[in-house]
Design a protein around this motif. Structure first.
Motif, PDB file in Angstrom:
ATOM      1  N   MET B   2      -5.857   8.336 -12.198  1.00 43.79           N
ATOM      2  CA  MET B   2      -5.252   9.584 -12.660  1.00 43.79           C
ATOM      3  C   MET B   2      -5.739  10.776 -11.844  1.00 43.79           C
ATOM      4  O   MET B   2      -4.983  11.652 -11.484  1.00 43.79           O
ATOM      5  CB  MET B   2      -5.558   9.784 -14.141  1.00 43.79           C
ATOM      6  N   PHE B   5      -3.713  11.171  -8.378  1.00 39.06           N
ATOM      7  CA  PHE B   5      -2.385  11.785  -8.278  1.00 39.06           C
ATOM      8  C   PHE B   5      -2.396  13.230  -8.734  1.00 39.06           C
ATOM      9  O   PHE B   5      -1.630  14.047  -8.222  1.00 39.06           O
ATOM     10  CB  PHE B   5      -1.292  10.938  -8.950  1.00 39.06           C
ATOM     11  N   ASN B   6      -3.296  13.599  -9.658  1.00 41.69           N
ATOM     12  CA  ASN B   6      -3.397  15.017  -9.994  1.00 41.69           C
ATOM     13  C   ASN B   6      -3.956  15.828  -8.821  1.00 41.69           C
ATOM     14  O   ASN B   6      -3.481  16.927  -8.539  1.00 41.69           O
ATOM     15  CB  ASN B   6      -4.265  15.205 -11.246  1.00 41.69           C
ATOM     16  N   ALA B  71       1.700  15.783 -12.700  1.00 41.56           N
ATOM     17  CA  ALA B  71       1.895  14.673 -11.768  1.00 41.56           C
ATOM     18  C   ALA B  71       1.840  13.343 -12.501  1.00 41.56           C
ATOM     19  O   ALA B  71       1.094  13.196 -13.471  1.00 41.56           O
ATOM     20  CB  ALA B  71       0.824  14.708 -10.680  1.00 41.56           C
ATOM     21  N   GLN B  72       2.644  12.404 -12.043  1.00 37.77           N
ATOM     22  CA  GLN B  72       2.643  11.027 -12.555  1.00 37.77           C
ATOM     23  C   GLN B  72       2.961  10.087 -11.395  1.00 37.77           C
ATOM     24  O   GLN B  72       3.759  10.429 -10.522  1.00 37.77           O
ATOM     25  CB  GLN B  72       3.730  10.838 -13.628  1.00 37.77           C
ATOM     26  N   PRO B  73       2.386   8.879 -11.390  1.00 37.04           N
ATOM     27  CA  PRO B  73       2.842   7.851 -10.449  1.00 37.04           C
ATOM     28  C   PRO B  73       4.314   7.565 -10.723  1.00 37.04           C
ATOM     29  O   PRO B  73       4.718   7.475 -11.884  1.00 37.04           O
ATOM     30  CB  PRO B  73       1.996   6.622 -10.795  1.00 37.04           C
ATOM     31  N   SER B  74       5.118   7.415  -9.658  1.00 37.68           N
ATOM     32  CA  SER B  74       6.560   7.226  -9.855  1.00 37.68           C
ATOM     33  C   SER B  74       6.964   5.772 -10.041  1.00 37.68           C
ATOM     34  O   SER B  74       8.136   5.481 -10.288  1.00 37.68           O
ATOM     35  CB  SER B  74       7.333   7.832  -8.693  1.00 37.68           C
ATOM     36  N   SER B  75       6.009   4.856  -9.912  1.00 31.73           N
ATOM     37  CA  SER B  75       6.265   3.443 -10.193  1.00 31.73           C
ATOM     38  C   SER B  75       4.914   2.764 -10.350  1.00 31.73           C
ATOM     39  O   SER B  75       3.887   3.327  -9.955  1.00 31.73           O
ATOM     40  CB  SER B  75       7.078   2.770  -9.078  1.00 31.73           C
ATOM     41  N   PRO B  76       4.883   1.556 -10.942  1.00 30.50           N
ATOM     42  CA  PRO B  76       3.600   0.874 -11.085  1.00 30.50           C
ATOM     43  C   PRO B  76       2.981   0.492  -9.747  1.00 30.50           C
ATOM     44  O   PRO B  76       1.776   0.288  -9.656  1.00 30.50           O
ATOM     45  CB  PRO B  76       3.959  -0.379 -11.901  1.00 30.50           C
ATOM     46  N   LEU B  82       5.281  11.669  -8.600  1.00 31.18           N
ATOM     47  CA  LEU B  82       6.234  12.674  -9.045  1.00 31.18           C
ATOM     48  C   LEU B  82       5.458  13.925  -9.445  1.00 31.18           C
ATOM     49  O   LEU B  82       4.479  13.827 -10.181  1.00 31.18           O
ATOM     50  CB  LEU B  82       6.962  12.103 -10.255  1.00 31.18           C
ATOM     51  N   HIS B 105       9.319  14.347  -5.347  1.00 29.84           N
ATOM     52  CA  HIS B 105       8.911  12.942  -5.364  1.00 29.84           C
ATOM     53  C   HIS B 105       8.282  12.659  -4.004  1.00 29.84           C
ATOM     54  O   HIS B 105       8.967  12.689  -2.974  1.00 29.84           O
ATOM     55  CB  HIS B 105      10.119  12.034  -5.617  1.00 29.84           C
TER      56      HIS B 105
END
Lengths: 126, 126
Positions: B2, B5-6, B71-76, B82, B105
């Motif tokens: 976490m 990506f932040n 922010a978030q991961p856009s896929s596993p 994102l 993205h």
């Protein structure tokens, strides 16, 4: 095709906010256990935690009104679609509305789509 | 993780808006020929068309100020991230600011990231 992802964005967001405004516990069907929600900065993962968060928001009635929706394929090949919405929402008996922005990343699964990413922010005036 | 990506979201958005506000023609390095920009509803694809659009916006000076970034991961598995930004911008000598929302993205490439999706909207009051 461009028409496909724009049409999906309209269909999905209409369904999402109609469901939210009618009975938000029914949004369960749109998330999976690896789905993520960022809601006003709170980071939440998984169907039950996400829906619990949405259900526990401190209002009885809410009405979303969409102002803009933009859609793009999220990769050249995955079939995912990114949707950004801006709009306003009205809570309970409040006479003023609040503006918000929301992003959904929709991932295809068995002929339909689920929400992998969901980011929601109110747009406060400063 | 976490934190990764932040941290990427902060680093990327600081760099992006500093570059935009200093010399937006330099944003070329952040896009690829399959990148997409939706700018106030206009749909644009490819590095040169995107940067041409940004360079041709009708102001000489602009200053972005970020209010929130999520922010978030856009896929596993893809390593994509994102990022949703809300903020305000000030143009030329205008004394009022305009609020905006923007989604990026970011896709990994050779130890860095480029912008695959970019959606920009002003948040007008209605």
């Amino acid at each position: 095709k461009m028409t496909d992802f724009n049409a999906l964005a309209v269909q999905f967001t209409d369904f999402y906010y109609n469901t939210f405004d009618t009975d938000r516990s029914q949004l369960t069907a749109l998330y999976r256990d690896h789905s993520m929600l960022s809601f006003e900065g709170a980071q939440i993962q998984g169907t039950s935690a996400i829906v619990q968060k949405l259900v526990s928001l401190p209002f009885a009635r809410v009405k979303h009104r969409i102002s803009t929706r933009d859609a793009q394929p999220s990769s050249p090949s995955s079939g995912g679609v990114l949707v950004m919405v801006t709009g306003e929402l009205q809570i309970d008996d409040e006479t003023t509305t609040q503006r918000y922005s929301q992003v959904f990343h929709l991932v295809p699964e068995g002929g339909s789509y689920y929400v992998f990413n969901d980011v929601f922010r109110l747009n406060y005036m400063e």
